[in-house]
Structures are given as C-alpha cells and as structure tokens.
Design a protein around this motif. Sequence first.
Motif, short mmCIF file in Angstrom:
data_model
loop_
_atom_site.label_atom_id
_atom_site.label_comp_id
_atom_site.label_asym_id
_atom_site.label_seq_id
_atom_site.Cartn_x
_atom_site.Cartn_y
_atom_site.Cartn_z
N ALA A 180 -1.09 9.79 10.15
CA ALA A 180 -1.91 10.31 9.06
C ALA A 180 -2.09 11.83 9.07
O ALA A 180 -2.06 12.46 8.03
CB ALA A 180 -3.27 9.63 9.05
N GLN A 181 -2.27 12.43 10.22
CA GLN A 181 -2.51 13.87 10.26
C GLN A 181 -1.25 14.69 10.55
O GLN A 181 -1.34 15.87 10.86
CB GLN A 181 -3.59 14.20 11.30
CG GLN A 181 -5.01 14.08 10.78
CD GLN A 181 -5.40 12.70 10.29
OE1 GLN A 181 -5.15 11.71 10.94
NE2 GLN A 181 -6.00 12.64 9.12
N TYR A 239 -4.28 6.75 -1.45
CA TYR A 239 -3.38 5.60 -1.47
C TYR A 239 -3.70 4.74 -2.67
O TYR A 239 -4.76 4.89 -3.30
CB TYR A 239 -3.46 4.81 -0.17
CG TYR A 239 -4.61 3.83 -0.07
CD1 TYR A 239 -4.44 2.51 -0.48
CD2 TYR A 239 -5.84 4.21 0.44
CE1 TYR A 239 -5.48 1.61 -0.39
CE2 TYR A 239 -6.87 3.31 0.54
CZ TYR A 239 -6.69 2.01 0.12
OH TYR A 239 -7.72 1.10 0.22
N SER A 240 -2.76 3.86 -2.99
CA SER A 240 -3.02 2.89 -4.05
C SER A 240 -2.32 1.58 -3.70
O SER A 240 -1.37 1.56 -2.92
CB SER A 240 -2.55 3.40 -5.41
OG SER A 240 -1.15 3.47 -5.46
N ILE A 241 -2.83 0.52 -4.28
CA ILE A 241 -2.16 -0.77 -4.19
C ILE A 241 -1.03 -0.70 -5.21
O ILE A 241 -1.27 -0.39 -6.38
CB ILE A 241 -3.13 -1.91 -4.53
CG1 ILE A 241 -4.29 -1.92 -3.53
CG2 ILE A 241 -2.40 -3.25 -4.55
CD1 ILE A 241 -5.47 -2.75 -3.99
N VAL A 286 -4.12 4.77 9.20
CA VAL A 286 -2.79 5.06 8.65
C VAL A 286 -2.92 6.00 7.45
O VAL A 286 -2.17 6.96 7.31
CB VAL A 286 -2.06 3.76 8.24
CG1 VAL A 286 -0.71 4.09 7.60
CG2 VAL A 286 -1.86 2.87 9.45
N VAL A 287 -3.92 5.77 6.60
CA VAL A 287 -4.11 6.58 5.40
C VAL A 287 -4.63 7.97 5.76
O VAL A 287 -4.18 8.97 5.21
CB VAL A 287 -5.07 5.88 4.41
CG1 VAL A 287 -5.46 6.81 3.27
CG2 VAL A 287 -4.44 4.61 3.88
N ILE A 297 0.86 -1.18 0.00
CA ILE A 297 0.00 0.00 0.00
C ILE A 297 0.90 1.23 0.00
O ILE A 297 1.69 1.44 0.93
CB ILE A 297 -0.93 0.02 1.24
CG1 ILE A 297 -1.72 -1.29 1.35
CG2 ILE A 297 -1.82 1.24 1.22
CD1 ILE A 297 -2.66 -1.58 0.22
N GLU A 298 0.76 2.04 -1.05
CA GLU A 298 1.52 3.29 -1.17
C GLU A 298 0.61 4.44 -0.77
O GLU A 298 -0.45 4.63 -1.37
CB GLU A 298 2.01 3.47 -2.60
CG GLU A 298 2.84 4.70 -2.82
CD GLU A 298 3.35 4.80 -4.25
OE1 GLU A 298 4.32 5.56 -4.46
OE2 GLU A 298 2.79 4.15 -5.15
N ILE A 299 1.00 5.18 0.25
CA ILE A 299 0.20 6.29 0.78
C ILE A 299 0.90 7.59 0.42
O ILE A 299 2.08 7.77 0.72
CB ILE A 299 0.04 6.16 2.31
CG1 ILE A 299 -0.57 4.78 2.65
CG2 ILE A 299 -0.81 7.30 2.86
CD1 ILE A 299 -0.36 4.34 4.07
#
Length: 172
Positions: A45-46, A76-78, A70-71, A16-18
Amino acid sequence: MAPTEYDVKPEPGDLIEIFRVGYQHWAIYVGDGYVIHLAPPSEHAQAGASSMMSVLCDIAIVKKEEIWSVVGNDKYSINNLLDNKYEPRQVRDIIREAQSLLGKELPYCVFRGNCEHFVTELRYGKPQSRQVRKVLEIGVVFGLAVAGIGLLAAIFGPKDKEKTQEQAMRNL
C-alpha cells in the motif's frame, strides 16, 4: 483508510480494484474484512511509484491480508468488470480455490499473468486484464499516429533533397 467509490461493503467473491499511482492493483474479497491477491515483492500500500517496479518481477506470492492494509490510503472500488460478459463462478468455489493458492509463488507477467488476470480467473474462470488491453490499445494508436506522421512527411515532404539543401545553404 480510503473509502470505496460508492461506500458499499464488498461481498465475498467481489473483485476489488485499488487505484495506485499509474496502475490498478486487484484483489478478491473473501469476507470478514480480508482479500486475497497476487502480490509481486514491490506491491504494498505505501510503495507509491516504486510499486511500478512490479513489471520487472517474474514471481509473485498469493497473500491473504486485511483489505485496509492492502488498500492503504489509496481509493478502491468494487469492480466485477466482466459480470455482463461471463457468469461468475459459485462464491464457495472462488474462495476455496483462492485459499488453496495462499502462500504459493506463481509466475508473474504484467502482460499474461498479473493481479487482474489472477482475480478474473478466480471469479470467472477466465484470466483477463483490461488495463493491459488499454495500454496495448494506446500503444497501437500511438504507433499508428507516429507511422501516419512519417507517411505524411514522406508524401508531402521535400521532393528534391538537393534543392532543399541548396535552399538551406542560401538561408545561412
């Protein structure tokens, strides 16, 4: 909650790329809405731009958290970015190893051991970071450009410093 780039549900073992401000944070999906990631103290995340301070940390903690915590509001994307280069490990092995590391403090180095290195080692058995490679490539290109400008100035610049200084004085 920000949707994934393609609004596809991740599968266990997916990377997972955030997309944070100025960098990407990486996690590995372990199922049931949870990810495991290597998190320096400033990574949350914040945190916004202050999470960039993670480059100064030398220790990070392996955490298991809900993907949405977390996001946060980031996208985000796979991104199983090295699937075309390496065979992914068995999902059960990825998850077993990731869970065995929970709560551990690991050495953290933005160039040799960041969150992307952590997840690529889990998935492929090879710690790699494409974003570090990109930054280094940009730095090399920038350095070459600066060196090129300096070389051009040396080649095509004033040949006689005294004449140039005289001309400058006359122009005053």
